[in-house]
Write a protein that holds these residues in place. Structure first.
Motif, PDB file in Angstrom:
ATOM      1  N   ASP A 172       1.167  -1.212  -0.108  1.00 40.68           N
ATOM      2  CA  ASP A 172      -0.039   0.278   0.046  1.00 40.68           C
ATOM      3  C   ASP A 172       0.382   1.074   0.080  1.00 40.68           C
ATOM      4  N   ALA A 173       1.598   1.847   0.768  1.00 41.47           N
ATOM      5  CA  ALA A 173       3.119   2.134   0.627  1.00 41.47           C
ATOM      6  C   ALA A 173       3.327   2.617  -1.273  1.00 41.47           C
ATOM      7  N   ILE A 174       4.160   1.719  -1.231  1.00 39.94           N
ATOM      8  CA  ILE A 174       4.083   1.168  -2.695  1.00 39.94           C
ATOM      9  C   ILE A 174       3.177   2.398  -3.830  1.00 39.94           C
ATOM     10  N   LYS A 175       1.965   2.010  -3.484  1.00 42.39           N
ATOM     11  CA  LYS A 175       0.347   2.896  -4.324  1.00 42.39           C
ATOM     12  C   LYS A 175       0.784   3.963  -4.495  1.00 42.39           C
ATOM     13  N   ASP A 216       6.057   2.229 -18.733  1.00 47.68           N
ATOM     14  CA  ASP A 216       4.893   0.995 -19.593  1.00 47.68           C
ATOM     15  C   ASP A 216       4.722   0.143 -18.367  1.00 47.68           C
ATOM     16  N   ASP A 217       4.667   0.052 -17.008  1.00 46.89           N
ATOM     17  CA  ASP A 217       4.228  -0.459 -16.487  1.00 46.89           C
ATOM     18  C   ASP A 217       3.080  -0.999 -15.981  1.00 46.89           C
ATOM     19  N   ASP A 218       2.559  -1.786 -15.921  1.00 45.46           N
ATOM     20  CA  ASP A 218       1.215  -2.454 -16.107  1.00 45.46           C
ATOM     21  C   ASP A 218       0.416  -1.451 -14.817  1.00 45.46           C
ATOM     22  N   VAL A 219       0.664  -2.316 -13.467  1.00 44.84           N
ATOM     23  CA  VAL A 219       0.647  -1.677 -12.419  1.00 44.84           C
ATOM     24  C   VAL A 219       0.124  -0.289 -12.456  1.00 44.84           C
ATOM     25  N   TYR A 220       1.712   0.477 -12.711  1.00 43.13           N
ATOM     26  CA  TYR A 220       1.786   1.562 -12.715  1.00 43.13           C
ATOM     27  C   TYR A 220       0.571   2.788 -13.577  1.00 43.13           C
ATOM     28  N   GLN A 221       0.425   1.984 -14.709  1.00 38.69           N
ATOM     29  CA  GLN A 221      -0.677   2.185 -15.717  1.00 38.69           C
ATOM     30  C   GLN A 221      -1.977   2.589 -15.265  1.00 38.69           C
ATOM     31  N   THR A 222      -2.571   1.413 -14.934  1.00 35.97           N
ATOM     32  CA  THR A 222      -3.674   1.251 -13.934  1.00 35.97           C
ATOM     33  C   THR A 222      -3.709   2.337 -12.726  1.00 35.97           C
ATOM     34  N   ILE A 223      -2.516   2.600 -12.143  1.00 31.28           N
ATOM     35  CA  ILE A 223      -3.009   3.589 -11.108  1.00 31.28           C
ATOM     36  C   ILE A 223      -2.646   5.332 -11.415  1.00 31.28           C
ATOM     37  N   SER A 224      -2.106   5.414 -12.681  1.00 31.58           N
ATOM     38  CA  SER A 224      -2.032   6.460 -12.954  1.00 31.58           C
ATOM     39  C   SER A 224      -3.242   6.455 -14.120  1.00 31.58           C
ATOM     40  N   SER A 225      -3.601   5.784 -14.805  1.00 38.57           N
ATOM     41  CA  SER A 225      -4.799   6.517 -15.143  1.00 38.57           C
ATOM     42  C   SER A 225      -5.789   6.069 -14.794  1.00 38.57           C
ATOM     43  N   TRP A 227      -7.197   6.500 -11.538  1.00 31.12           N
ATOM     44  CA  TRP A 227      -6.504   7.211 -10.370  1.00 31.12           C
ATOM     45  C   TRP A 227      -7.372   9.341  -9.559  1.00 31.12           C
ATOM     46  N   GLY A 228      -7.489   9.315 -11.920  1.00 33.11           N
ATOM     47  CA  GLY A 228      -8.312  10.207 -11.997  1.00 33.11           C
ATOM     48  C   GLY A 228     -10.356   9.924 -11.396  1.00 33.11           C
ATOM     49  N   GLU A 229     -10.469   8.962 -12.208  1.00 29.92           N
ATOM     50  CA  GLU A 229     -11.734   8.203 -11.774  1.00 29.92           C
ATOM     51  C   GLU A 229     -11.805   8.031 -10.404  1.00 29.92           C
ATOM     52  N   ALA A 230     -10.720   7.212  -9.470  1.00 28.00           N
ATOM     53  CA  ALA A 230     -11.224   7.297  -8.182  1.00 28.00           C
ATOM     54  C   ALA A 230     -11.362   8.737  -7.281  1.00 28.00           C
TER      55      ALA A 230
ATOM     56  N   LEU B 235      -7.584   5.341  -2.979  1.00 28.67           N
ATOM     57  CA  LEU B 235      -6.611   4.183  -2.893  1.00 28.67           C
ATOM     58  C   LEU B 235      -6.323   2.837  -3.329  1.00 28.67           C
ATOM     59  N   ASP B 236      -7.692   2.361  -2.220  1.00 32.03           N
ATOM     60  CA  ASP B 236      -8.223   1.334  -1.716  1.00 32.03           C
ATOM     61  C   ASP B 236      -8.555   0.615  -2.894  1.00 32.03           C
ATOM     62  N   GLY B 237      -8.738   1.369  -3.970  1.00 30.08           N
ATOM     63  CA  GLY B 237      -9.835   0.667  -4.951  1.00 30.08           C
ATOM     64  C   GLY B 237      -8.614   0.305  -6.393  1.00 30.08           C
ATOM     65  N   LEU B 238      -7.759   0.867  -5.828  1.00 35.30           N
ATOM     66  CA  LEU B 238      -6.350   0.709  -7.163  1.00 35.30           C
ATOM     67  C   LEU B 238      -5.904  -0.572  -7.021  1.00 35.30           C
ATOM     68  N   PRO B 239      -5.172  -1.149  -7.924  1.00 31.76           N
ATOM     69  CA  PRO B 239      -4.527  -2.511  -7.791  1.00 31.76           C
ATOM     70  C   PRO B 239      -3.716  -2.106  -6.837  1.00 31.76           C
TER      71      PRO B 239
END
Lengths: 243, 243
Positions: A172-175, A216-225, A227-230, B235-239
């Motif tokens: 979670d800290a990395i996220k 191009d890391d998958d997890v980073y991409q998912t978090i980056s894109s 986060w706006g919706e979240a 944050l919890d909702g993100l991978p």
């Protein structure tokens, strides 16, 4: 610029740094800003640097060179008995390099300035993190100040202030750090991917290398894109101000 | 410091400013930084200021004084035919005040510097917002840059970048701005409550006064205290990044 964060959790320490270096917007490159000095089962030390690249590279080179002269390991980073002494050594080396580049000139000292985060653990001591100033002095992390930032610190700070919890797991800290870094990247061209991170588990004294997160890391991409919706969903949950 | 934001939505314009002014951390006070120049059914103009308080107060006083000489309304802010000309007048007045305080001295010009957001609508024209620099020149808001910030802009920017939408209703924009302002207040002592905001609905040419949000406002308190939890849930909702 640069963006680096050193964070203390109940379980250990987490370090993350970007890799962009630049001289003006028309000249940028990628360079490592995180360095490990490990002796398995004895010490694990992580250093992150921000500021003038010639200064920080010279400081790291001096620290490394002095570890290699086995017969004369003082003042080696491997010979210091405590993290406090490691921070003093890093501080004095940093000050030495800056004053070499700017003899007698306070204004050029600003040009060649740099700051450093150094953290880790030495057997018999507690894991800790220090923020080292260009003058060579430093402050230590505490329960009230559980993370240090250097470089472009402002864009990424609000999320850390709000969402940091001492008992959060490393994942979670990395996220959290990825969101903080992503917010910074989106607002300052002088901070950029890839990122390096290093996780130190309390009392492990393990010899681990930093992990690199590419753009191009998958997890980073998912978090980056995502986060706006979240964030928009988070806003929706709050009351509106009636106008 | 100061924090002000001018934002353009599909429905109109939203302005928000803090009220803290300080000379060092040991001397701070509260002062209004948002000013309205209205002629009902003809023009609605809002000005927000950041920077040296003597400079910005003198600028506002000059602008006001020149509106009161009815026989000689040029160069009055009420006599300008377009928002572009209003921005030019604000810019030249700002430059005049700064150069008065720092005759022939570029370094003291920095000391007395200030920047301004001016926006609104004049009958026959479109609602718009300008960011005016201390040199008197300015840039205009656009679809690509739908909001301007002055003062301590960094802490509050990431949330605006992520959650701004042109079609959001005014209430949501105020909520978004309150989160942005609250993030700034939590990180910079020189930005503080109460906040002033002003909402201008396209083509209304209405004469409205800014609304003040005090520190003990219920909705603000709920947003301020709820935002941390909302962020954690987001944050919890993100991978997670597996380490």
């Amino acid at each position: 610029m640069t963006y680096c964060v050193g964070m203390r959790l109940n379980n250990g320490l987490v370090f993350m740094s970007d890799t962009r270096t630049n001289a003006g917007v028309d000249n940028f490159a990628s360079t490592r800003k995180m360095f490990n000095f490990n002796v398995p089962n004895e010490r694990s030390i992580t250093i992150m640097t921000a500021g003038n690249l010639a200064t920080t590279q010279a400081m790291i080179s001096l620290l490394k060179e002095r570890t290699e002269a086995k017969d004369d390991r003082s003042p080696s980073i491997f010979a210091q008995p405590t993290m406090f002494q490691v921070a003093r050594l890093v501080g004095s080396t940093l000050r030495e390099v800056i004053s070499y580049s700017s003899p007698g000139s306070p204004s050029s000292a600003d040009t060649f300035s740099a700051s450093v985060i150094v953290g880790g653990q030495i057997k018999g001591g507690q894991p800790t993190i220090f923020l080292v100033y260009p003058e060579g002095n430093f402050i230590e992390i505490s329960d009230d100040t559980p993370f240090f930032q250097i470089g472009e610190t402002k864009y990424g700070k609000p999320i850390l202030v709000r969402a940091y919890e001492a008992d959060m797991p490393f994942e979670d800290a990395i996220k959290l750090l990825l969101v903080s870094f992503d917010s910074t990247v989106k607002s300052n061209l002088s901070v950029g991917l890839p990122f390096d991170f290093h996780v130190y588990e309390n009392d492990s004294l393990a010899q681990k290398s930093p992990t690199r997160i590419e753009a191009d890391d998958d997890v980073y991409q998912t978090i980056s894109s995502g986060w706006g919706e979240a964030l928009k969903a988070a806003l929706d949950g709050l009351p509106s101000y009636r106008i």
